[in-house]
Scaffold this motif. Structure first.
Motif, PDB file in Angstrom:
ATOM      1  N   TYR A  42     125.752  63.145 -20.575  1.00 38.79           N
ATOM      2  CA  TYR A  42     124.813  62.340 -19.318  1.00 38.79           C
ATOM      3  C   TYR A  42     123.469  61.982 -19.826  1.00 38.79           C
ATOM      4  CZ  TYR A  42     128.285  62.636 -15.825  1.00 38.79           C
ATOM      5  OH  TYR A  42     129.565  61.973 -15.343  1.00 38.79           O
ATOM      6  N   ALA A  43     123.025  63.604 -21.090  1.00 42.24           N
ATOM      7  CA  ALA A  43     122.154  63.511 -21.404  1.00 42.24           C
ATOM      8  C   ALA A  43     122.226  62.455 -22.417  1.00 42.24           C
ATOM      9  CB  ALA A  43     122.077  64.729 -22.034  1.00 42.24           C
ATOM     10  N   TRP A  44     122.703  62.391 -23.618  1.00 40.16           N
ATOM     11  CA  TRP A  44     123.607  61.187 -24.658  1.00 40.16           C
ATOM     12  C   TRP A  44     123.276  59.822 -23.766  1.00 40.16           C
ATOM     13  CZ3 TRP A  44     128.511  62.588 -26.815  1.00 40.16           C
ATOM     14  CH2 TRP A  44     128.860  63.133 -27.662  1.00 40.16           C
ATOM     15  N   ARG A  45     123.747  59.374 -22.856  1.00 41.57           N
ATOM     16  CA  ARG A  45     123.125  58.302 -22.275  1.00 41.57           C
ATOM     17  C   ARG A  45     121.850  58.488 -21.746  1.00 41.57           C
ATOM     18  NH1 ARG A  45     125.628  54.380 -19.709  1.00 41.57           N
ATOM     19  NH2 ARG A  45     125.045  53.118 -17.397  1.00 41.57           N
ATOM     20  N   LYS A  46     121.335  59.446 -21.098  1.00 42.10           N
ATOM     21  CA  LYS A  46     119.654  58.664 -20.695  1.00 42.10           C
ATOM     22  C   LYS A  46     118.562  58.698 -22.084  1.00 42.10           C
ATOM     23  CE  LYS A  46     116.478  61.273 -17.636  1.00 42.10           C
ATOM     24  NZ  LYS A  46     116.426  62.360 -17.063  1.00 42.10           N
ATOM     25  N   LYS A  47     119.415  59.673 -22.859  1.00 42.37           N
ATOM     26  CA  LYS A  47     118.685  59.089 -23.986  1.00 42.37           C
ATOM     27  C   LYS A  47     119.083  57.764 -25.356  1.00 42.37           C
ATOM     28  CE  LYS A  47     117.591  63.509 -24.225  1.00 42.37           C
ATOM     29  NZ  LYS A  47     117.947  65.283 -25.941  1.00 42.37           N
ATOM     30  N   ARG A  48     120.028  57.652 -24.785  1.00 37.16           N
ATOM     31  CA  ARG A  48     120.592  55.726 -25.521  1.00 37.16           C
ATOM     32  C   ARG A  48     121.124  56.860 -26.660  1.00 37.16           C
ATOM     33  NH1 ARG A  48     120.060  51.158 -22.127  1.00 37.16           N
ATOM     34  NH2 ARG A  48     118.817  51.618 -20.570  1.00 37.16           N
ATOM     35  N   ILE A  49     121.700  58.106 -27.101  1.00 38.57           N
ATOM     36  CA  ILE A  49     121.994  58.182 -28.389  1.00 38.57           C
ATOM     37  C   ILE A  49     123.923  58.506 -28.126  1.00 38.57           C
ATOM     38  CG2 ILE A  49     120.377  59.634 -29.158  1.00 38.57           C
ATOM     39  CD1 ILE A  49     121.324  62.484 -28.095  1.00 38.57           C
ATOM     40  N   GLY A  50     124.296  58.463 -27.074  1.00 40.64           N
ATOM     41  CA  GLY A  50     125.859  58.631 -27.619  1.00 40.64           C
ATOM     42  C   GLY A  50     126.383  56.761 -27.422  1.00 40.64           C
ATOM     43  N   PRO A  51     127.885  56.981 -27.310  1.00 40.87           N
ATOM     44  CA  PRO A  51     128.952  55.714 -27.010  1.00 40.87           C
ATOM     45  C   PRO A  51     128.143  54.707 -25.838  1.00 40.87           C
ATOM     46  CG  PRO A  51     129.906  57.868 -26.604  1.00 40.87           C
ATOM     47  CD  PRO A  51     128.693  58.548 -27.242  1.00 40.87           C
ATOM     48  N   PRO A  52     128.330  53.775 -26.072  1.00 42.69           N
ATOM     49  CA  PRO A  52     128.050  53.500 -24.815  1.00 42.69           C
ATOM     50  C   PRO A  52     128.845  52.930 -24.315  1.00 42.69           C
ATOM     51  CG  PRO A  52     129.052  51.550 -26.407  1.00 42.69           C
ATOM     52  CD  PRO A  52     128.647  53.084 -26.927  1.00 42.69           C
ATOM     53  N   GLY A  53     128.243  53.230 -22.758  1.00 40.17           N
ATOM     54  CA  GLY A  53     129.154  53.682 -21.111  1.00 40.17           C
ATOM     55  C   GLY A  53     128.804  52.645 -20.286  1.00 40.17           C
ATOM     56  N   GLU A  72     132.699  56.076 -36.052  1.00 34.18           N
ATOM     57  CA  GLU A  72     132.493  55.590 -37.504  1.00 34.18           C
ATOM     58  C   GLU A  72     131.225  55.292 -37.681  1.00 34.18           C
ATOM     59  OE1 GLU A  72     135.231  52.301 -36.598  1.00 34.18           O
ATOM     60  OE2 GLU A  72     136.997  53.613 -36.692  1.00 34.18           O
ATOM     61  N   SER A  73     130.421  54.658 -36.888  1.00 32.76           N
ATOM     62  CA  SER A  73     129.127  54.483 -37.404  1.00 32.76           C
ATOM     63  C   SER A  73     128.221  56.094 -37.686  1.00 32.76           C
ATOM     64  CB  SER A  73     127.785  53.893 -36.114  1.00 32.76           C
ATOM     65  OG  SER A  73     127.620  54.572 -34.872  1.00 32.76           O
ATOM     66  N   LEU A  74     128.325  56.945 -37.347  1.00 35.25           N
ATOM     67  CA  LEU A  74     127.981  58.881 -37.577  1.00 35.25           C
ATOM     68  C   LEU A  74     128.147  58.562 -38.820  1.00 35.25           C
ATOM     69  CD1 LEU A  74     128.339  60.033 -33.701  1.00 35.25           C
ATOM     70  CD2 LEU A  74     126.149  59.405 -34.876  1.00 35.25           C
ATOM     71  N   ALA A  75     129.403  58.671 -38.860  1.00 30.02           N
ATOM     72  CA  ALA A  75     130.085  58.823 -39.858  1.00 30.02           C
ATOM     73  C   ALA A  75     129.490  57.931 -41.303  1.00 30.02           C
ATOM     74  CB  ALA A  75     131.633  58.980 -39.655  1.00 30.02           C
ATOM     75  N   ALA A  76     129.191  56.861 -41.185  1.00 36.47           N
ATOM     76  CA  ALA A  76     129.249  55.827 -41.985  1.00 36.47           C
ATOM     77  C   ALA A  76     127.513  56.454 -42.096  1.00 36.47           C
ATOM     78  CB  ALA A  76     128.693  54.148 -41.522  1.00 36.47           C
ATOM     79  N   ASP A  77     126.572  56.766 -41.068  1.00 39.22           N
ATOM     80  CA  ASP A  77     125.311  57.328 -41.629  1.00 39.22           C
ATOM     81  C   ASP A  77     125.454  58.645 -42.806  1.00 39.22           C
ATOM     82  OD1 ASP A  77     124.101  55.087 -40.135  1.00 39.22           O
ATOM     83  OD2 ASP A  77     123.895  56.149 -37.991  1.00 39.22           O
ATOM     84  N   ASP A  78     125.939  59.652 -41.968  1.00 39.96           N
ATOM     85  CA  ASP A  78     126.381  61.047 -42.748  1.00 39.96           C
ATOM     86  C   ASP A  78     126.990  60.616 -44.309  1.00 39.96           C
ATOM     87  OD1 ASP A  78     125.883  62.794 -40.774  1.00 39.96           O
ATOM     88  OD2 ASP A  78     128.011  62.470 -40.411  1.00 39.96           O
ATOM     89  N   ALA A  79     127.254  59.608 -44.452  1.00 39.74           N
ATOM     90  CA  ALA A  79     127.603  59.221 -46.222  1.00 39.74           C
ATOM     91  C   ALA A  79     126.695  58.559 -46.669  1.00 39.74           C
ATOM     92  CB  ALA A  79     128.954  58.580 -45.974  1.00 39.74           C
ATOM     93  N   ALA A  80     125.568  57.673 -45.721  1.00 39.73           N
ATOM     94  CA  ALA A  80     124.989  56.771 -46.909  1.00 39.73           C
ATOM     95  C   ALA A  80     123.320  58.215 -47.165  1.00 39.73           C
ATOM     96  CB  ALA A  80     124.550  55.947 -45.838  1.00 39.73           C
TER      97      ALA A  80
END
Length: 80
Positions: A42-53, A72-80
């Motif tokens: 719920y905190a992720w949703r409020k902060k708009r940092i988690g997956p879209p619900g 996958e976007s998190l994994a791509a960010d980590d790889a960059a």
């Protein structure tokens, strides 16, 4: 009373074994990502940092494909 999850119903297997035929609940995400509590989702949703619900009536649900895309976007960010 807690119920034991069978391997087929364990949401942690969702991203590895394919997409389920249902939308995921915040509780599913908390278990899948081994979060300390569902309040983190719920905190992720409020902060708009988690997956879209999405709201289905008064319930919050997550499209499994959107969750996979987010991971996958998190994994791509980590790889960059």
């Amino acid at each position: 009373m807690t119920t034991a999850r069978t391997p087929a119903s364990d949401p942690r297997t969702t991203l590895r074994a394919g997409l389920p035929d249902r939308y995921l609940t915040p509780e599913d995400l908390a278990v899948m990502f081994r979060l300390p509590s569902v309040e983190t989702v719920y905190a992720w949703r409020k902060k708009r940092i988690g997956p879209p619900g999405i709201r289905v009536g008064k319930h919050l649900r997550y499209d499994p494909q959107a969750v996979r895309t987010w991971v996958e976007s998190l994994a791509a960010d980590d790889a960059a």
